[in-house]
Design an enzyme around this catalytic site. Structure first.
Site, short mmCIF file in Angstrom:
data_model
loop_
_atom_site.label_atom_id
_atom_site.label_comp_id
_atom_site.label_asym_id
_atom_site.label_seq_id
_atom_site.Cartn_x
_atom_site.Cartn_y
_atom_site.Cartn_z
N CYS A 142 0.83 -1.22 0.00
CA CYS A 142 0.00 0.00 0.00
C CYS A 142 0.86 1.27 0.00
O CYS A 142 0.41 2.32 -0.44
CB CYS A 142 -0.93 0.02 1.21
N HIS A 156 -3.72 7.00 1.29
CA HIS A 156 -4.01 5.69 0.71
C HIS A 156 -5.43 5.30 1.14
O HIS A 156 -5.81 5.46 2.29
CB HIS A 156 -3.00 4.67 1.22
N ASN A 185 -10.14 -0.69 -1.85
CA ASN A 185 -8.70 -0.50 -1.61
C ASN A 185 -7.93 -1.08 -2.80
O ASN A 185 -7.94 -2.29 -3.00
CB ASN A 185 -8.33 -1.22 -0.30
O1 UT7 Z 1 -4.34 -0.98 3.15
C1 UT7 Z 1 -4.21 -1.52 4.42
C2 UT7 Z 1 -4.95 -2.78 4.40
N1 UT7 Z 1 -5.97 -3.07 5.29
C3 UT7 Z 1 -6.67 -2.23 6.06
O2 UT7 Z 1 -6.47 -1.06 6.16
C4 UT7 Z 1 -7.74 -2.87 6.86
C5 UT7 Z 1 -7.72 -2.45 8.30
N2 UT7 Z 1 -8.79 -3.12 9.05
C6 UT7 Z 1 -10.07 -2.86 8.80
O3 UT7 Z 1 -10.39 -2.04 7.98
C7 UT7 Z 1 -11.11 -3.57 9.67
O4 UT7 Z 1 -10.47 -4.30 10.68
C8 UT7 Z 1 -12.04 -4.50 8.85
C9 UT7 Z 1 -12.91 -3.70 7.91
C10 UT7 Z 1 -11.23 -5.52 8.06
C11 UT7 Z 1 -12.96 -5.27 9.79
O5 UT7 Z 1 -13.67 -4.37 10.61
P1 UT7 Z 1 -13.70 -4.59 12.18
O6 UT7 Z 1 -14.59 -3.57 12.73
O7 UT7 Z 1 -12.28 -4.63 12.69
O8 UT7 Z 1 -14.39 -6.00 12.30
P2 UT7 Z 1 -13.87 -7.32 13.04
O9 UT7 Z 1 -12.75 -7.94 12.32
O10 UT7 Z 1 -13.70 -7.02 14.51
O11 UT7 Z 1 -15.12 -8.25 12.88
C12 UT7 Z 1 -16.39 -7.90 13.48
C13 UT7 Z 1 -17.38 -8.97 13.09
C14 UT7 Z 1 -16.88 -10.39 13.29
O12 UT7 Z 1 -17.96 -11.17 13.72
P3 UT7 Z 1 -18.14 -11.55 15.29
O13 UT7 Z 1 -16.89 -12.30 15.65
O14 UT7 Z 1 -18.27 -10.23 16.01
O15 UT7 Z 1 -19.38 -12.37 15.30
C15 UT7 Z 1 -16.48 -10.82 11.90
O16 UT7 Z 1 -16.56 -12.23 11.72
O17 UT7 Z 1 -17.68 -8.85 11.67
C16 UT7 Z 1 -17.52 -10.14 11.05
N3 UT7 Z 1 -17.13 -9.94 9.66
C17 UT7 Z 1 -18.00 -9.71 8.68
N4 UT7 Z 1 -19.34 -9.61 8.69
C18 UT7 Z 1 -19.94 -9.34 7.53
C19 UT7 Z 1 -15.87 -9.93 9.13
N5 UT7 Z 1 -15.95 -9.69 7.83
C20 UT7 Z 1 -17.25 -9.55 7.51
C21 UT7 Z 1 -17.95 -9.29 6.34
N6 UT7 Z 1 -19.29 -9.18 6.37
N7 UT7 Z 1 -17.32 -9.10 5.15
#
Ligand code: UT7
Length: 344
Positions: A126, A271, A301
């Site tokens: 990135c 980014h 992204n």
């Molecule tokens: O360029 C750099 C690259 N990456 C980034 O910048 C990403 C940085 N991280 C993020 O943007 C966030 O961590 C995410 C968008 C990936 C995830 O958001 P979050 O608020 O951190 O969610 P989480 O990982 O804590 O997951 C919350 C819940 C989980 O369910 P439970 O365990 O609470 O029941 C996940 O299983 O959301 C669930 N989940 C989804 N639900 C629906 C994870 N992915 C999905 C999905 N749709 N696609």
């Protein structure tokens, strides 16, 4: 021959200027509703957690990382009022090259009437575009090259498994390309002021694609596929926590290095990782929406392509004006993070 200005005060001083910008995105639009049909996710979840409404996926047989880069390059050359023959060096940032080797820079070199110039691929994910821009800046300041093509291009949709086990990753990423022509100038008042590059390899495995790699005798096996280790892996929350610290830090580093305050900044082009990350940066740095470019809603992204795409769109919209103080900033896999401060 390099002439040190310290000993030869009348020697020419060169600075780098972004002379032309271009981008290309595939025509295939994939909405959150399309993804809902393929995995257990929802439009509401994706928008709330990332801000993304749709992204572009490449069309096999039409788009490749190199062909998209060539389309972006054509636009950048046109906007710079230059021909391919004028370019002295190609720097290509990507984590998704067409081939394992050679790099994609040479595929761009053979696609337009460039001379037999050097072509360098950069792997800083990135942060790749800013790393590439920084390299271009040094070559120009040294007096070695006059016009350098800097590219960020990615095809990521084919490493996303559109299934439940990869859903936290799969909904975030898209395909596209952006390019900039960087040109030597003797005018420091319209130039790249400084670039700032960082890495912290202890977090390499928090955002990585392990296989196929060179560590195993059998680079791929049914077991690797069974375990999903051929798919990108991300500790989403860890990436998020580091990103919200490193972005403001590296933006402030660039401002302080040049004696500016946060309020001096006219435009921030971050980014496009996640709209929530961008909003957090805005909050801690007290930056209104007008001063920050966000287009993740349309493209997701796009990794190394995201900054040149966003910068080109901002330029097309008249948000990049001569004399503006503009900061580019990135954070991603590695972890790597970087910034560039530009007086446009
Ligand atoms: O360029 C750099 C690259 N990456 C980034 O910048 C990403 C940085 N991280 C993020 O943007 C966030 O961590 C995410 C968008 C990936 C995830 O958001 P979050 O608020 O951190 O969610 P989480 O990982 O804590 O997951 C919350 C819940 C989980 O369910 P439970 O365990 O609470 O029941 C996940 O299983 O959301 C669930 N989940 C989804 N639900 C629906 C994870 N992915 C999905 C999905 N749709 N696609």
């Amino acid at each position: 021959m390099y002439i040190c200005p310290l000993f030869y005060p009348n020697a020419m001083m060169y600075y780098s200027q972004i002379k032309g910008l271009g981008f290309y995105v595939p025509e295939n639009v994939v909405t959150n509703a399309d993804l809902e049909k393929l995995m257990d996710t929802s439009n509401e979840w994706i928008i709330e957690r990332s801000g993304i409404q749709e992204r572009r996926f490449f069309t096999e047989g039409k788009d490749t990382v190199a062909t998209m880069a060539v389309e972006a390059t054509k636009m950048a050359l046109k906007n710079a009022n230059l021909e391919a023959q004028d370019i002295d060096f190609i720097i290509f940032a990507t984590l998704s090259p067409d081939f394992n080797f050679p790099g994609s820079g040479v595929l761009v070199q053979r696609s337009l009437p460039f001379r037999e110039i050097g072509a360098l691929d950069v792997r800083a994910q990135c942060s790749g575009f800013i790393y590439a821009l920084s390299i271009a800046d040094q070559y120009i300041k040294s007096g070695m090259y006059k016009n350098i093509l800097v590219i960020g291009s990615e095809v990521q949709s084919n490493i996303l498994e559109l299934s439940n086990r990869n859903r936290n990753f799969a909904v975030l990423f898209g395909d596209g390309a952006g390019a900039a022509v960087v040109q030597a100038t003797q005018d420091p008042n319209h130039s790249i002021l400084s670039t700032h590059l960082h890495s912290q390899g202890q977090y390499a495995e928090d955002l990585f694609l392990e296989h196929p790699g060179s560590r195993l005798k059998d680079r791929m096996s049914p077991q690797i596929i069974e375990e999903g280790k051929h798919l990108p892996f991300m500790q989403g929350q860890a990436v998020f926590k580091h990103a919200v610290v490193r972005f403001p830090e590296v933006i402030r580093e660039a401002l302080q290095a040049n004696g500016y305050a946060e309020s001096d900044l006219d435009l921030l082009v971050p980014h496009q990782a996640n709209l929530r990350i961008t909003k957090y940066i805005q909050q801690v740095m007290n930056m209104p929406d007008e001063k920050v470019v966000s287009n993740i809603q349309k493209y997701g992204n796009t990794t190394a392509a995201s900054i040149p795409i966003a910068l080109t769109e901002a330029w097309q919209e008249g948000r990049v004006r001569s004399g503006d103080l503009i900061c580019l900033a990135a954070f991603g896999s590695g972890f790597t993070w970087a910034s560039a401060l530009i007086r446009w």
